[in-house]
Design an enzyme around this catalytic site. Structure first.
Site, mmCIF file in Angstrom:
data_model
loop_
_atom_site.group_PDB
_atom_site.id
_atom_site.type_symbol
_atom_site.label_atom_id
_atom_site.label_comp_id
_atom_site.label_asym_id
_atom_site.label_seq_id
_atom_site.Cartn_x
_atom_site.Cartn_y
_atom_site.Cartn_z
ATOM 1 N N TYR A 1 -9.204 5.037 7.849
ATOM 2 C CA TYR A 1 -9.456 5.356 9.253
ATOM 3 C C TYR A 1 -10.552 6.422 9.286
ATOM 4 C CZ TYR A 1 -5.128 3.040 10.736
ATOM 5 O OH TYR A 1 -4.142 2.113 10.992
ATOM 6 N N LYS B 1 1.433 -1.018 15.035
ATOM 7 C CA LYS B 1 2.836 -1.093 15.448
ATOM 8 C C LYS B 1 3.229 -2.372 16.182
ATOM 9 C CE LYS B 1 3.840 2.622 13.559
ATOM 10 N NZ LYS B 1 4.554 2.484 12.305
ATOM 11 N N HIS C 1 0.844 -1.191 0.000
ATOM 12 C CA HIS C 1 0.000 0.000 0.000
ATOM 13 C C HIS C 1 0.878 1.239 0.000
ATOM 14 C CE1 HIS C 1 -3.906 -1.960 1.742
ATOM 15 N NE2 HIS C 1 -3.417 -2.593 0.690
ATOM 16 N N PRO D 1 -3.899 -0.982 18.677
ATOM 17 C CA PRO D 1 -3.646 -1.385 17.295
ATOM 18 C C PRO D 1 -3.859 -0.284 16.261
ATOM 19 C CG PRO D 1 -5.751 -2.247 18.052
ATOM 20 C CD PRO D 1 -5.091 -1.631 19.243
ATOM 21 N N TYR E 1 3.975 6.007 10.115
ATOM 22 C CA TYR E 1 3.139 4.876 9.721
ATOM 23 C C TYR E 1 3.962 3.798 9.024
ATOM 24 C CZ TYR E 1 -1.436 2.799 8.824
ATOM 25 O OH TYR E 1 -2.527 1.977 8.846
#
Length: 405
Positions: A203, A298, A74, A294, A386
């Site tokens: 998100y 990580k 991604h 979560p 990220y």
């Protein structure tokens, strides 16, 4: 029976298996003890988001053949706030560093196959009962296997055995401090036999609560919604889950695919870790030492980062007869752990409903999202964290800060 090796590893999850393979590459022997069955370990559905660092390590260890074929790289992530959507492009902002979606259980299968095909020792359903002599040069692990008592004698013990494992319990209570936060909400997660509705993760903040659209493959979707801490799976029939996801993830012109749900679970949201990850010749990695919510993806990646620092120390010991790098294991690992804790907390507090719509807390969350929408610098900060900060540059930055102070 007594077995001797250089490093005794407790736990055949990603941390323990990565450590074993990495040590083998440097000619350091190890034996792995896992208290669960192989079937159980390989069926546990856990994290599926791999940082660039993690993918690079698995490639370097020769363990990424199936990952590269079946994993989905991604190059960005979508962020929703009140049904408005923006995209954070990873590669563009981080020098072509990205993430890959590939299930943790698949990583475990790949590494277990490779370990056993090489004739290395991994004992499933071997429960570690006691770790002794960790302040000496010859610690021992007492364990049971096939109904009999055995001893694993080693130079070092690596406890990769999770939050409830024996490793942390063996460390003296006064040898470390604890940090913990319990968030006032949980995640209801589902796996569904349906094609993902988005090519990248989403998100979403919504006045009815957080939602996350993720995936495991081209035919399996992984989705989450924020629920109360006392919520029960049986209170959430399939129809209610899909309706809630459709509302929380909605944006104009976008449609959520729905299909048969084959797994549901509720995960509490919490942060926990200790400020010393070693005692004597016992070293902790992964969930044995720290847990993050979560939201930032990580958990698995932090475990692999711990392993990197532990391997550095063990190689220095065996190749250079130096204990210096091992002595600094905790301090090195904790720097990245604190960074991950901060990022996970940032993502959690940004996208979860914490107060009434329009409240002071809500306005702060909206202000952050609005700034992300217009600031490439803010997007870059999110993207860097990220995809995972590179080991070399991250450590160089910290060295520079320490020298200036």
């Amino acid at each position: 029976m007594e077995i001797k090796t250089q490093v005794g590893i407790i736990g055949a999850g990603p941390a323990g298996l990565t450590l074993a393979h990495w040590l083998k590459k440097h000619g350091i022997s190890s034996v792995i003890l896992e208290n669960r069955s192989r079937e159980y370990v390989e069926s546990r559905v856990r994290a599926g988001l791999l940082e660039q660092n993690t993918v690079d390590i698995l490639k370097d260890l020769g363990l990424a053949d199936r990952l590269l074929k079946e994993g989905q790289e991604h190059h960005g992530v979508y962020l929703n706030f009140d049904n408005q959507r923006i995209r954070v492009p990873f590669g563009k902002l981080t020098g072509d560093r990205n993430i890959t979606i590939y299930g943790q259980q698949e990583i475990v299968k790949d590494m277990t196959d490779a370990w056993q095909e090489a004739g290395e020792r991994l004992f499933f359903e071997a429960e570690a009962k006691k770790i002794i002599d960790i302040e000496t040069s010859n610690p021992k692990i007492y364990y049971t296997f096939e109904g009999e008592n055995h001893t694993l004698s080693c130079d070092f013990v690596a406890a990769c055995d999770g939050f409830h494992g024996l490793g942390r319990k063996t460390m003296p209570k006064d040898s470390y401090g604890e940090y913990q936060v319990t968030y006032p909400f949980s995640w209801l997660g589902i796996l569904a036999n349906v094609a993902p509705s988005s090519e990248e993760l989403i998100y979403a903040y919504h006045e009815r609560g957080f939602a996350l659209h993720s995936l495991r493959s081209n035919t399996v979707s992984r989705l989450y919604i924020q629920v109360e801490n006392d919520a029960k799976v049986e209170d959430w029939p399939d129809e209610r889950i899909w309706e809630e996801l459709s509302v929380r993830l909605a944006t104009e012109g976008w449609k959520l695919n729905s299909g048969p749900i084959f797994e549901k679970s509720i995960t509490p949201m919490r942060s926990y870790f200790i400020d010393k990850m070693q005692y004597g010749r016992l070293f902790l990695t992964g969930d044995a030492a720290h847990i993050v919510p979560p939201t930032g993806g990580k958990g698995l990646n932090l475990a692999v980062a711990d392993v990197k620092h532990l391997v550095d120390g063990l190689v220095d010991y065996y190749k250079n007869d130096s204990i210096k790098t091992l002595d600094n294991y905790s301090s090195q690992a904790l720097k990245r752990n604190w960074r991950a804790q901060d990022f996970s907390n940032f993502m959690t507090t940004l996208f979860h409903k914490q107060d009434e719509h329009g409240s002071f807390q809500y306005q702060l969350q909206k202000a952050k999202f609005d700034y992300i929408s217009i600031s490439e610098a803010y997007k870059t900060t999110i993207a860097e964290n990220y995809v995972g900060l590179p080991f070399e540059s991250f450590e160089e930055i910290l060295i520079g800060i320490n020298e200036r102070s």
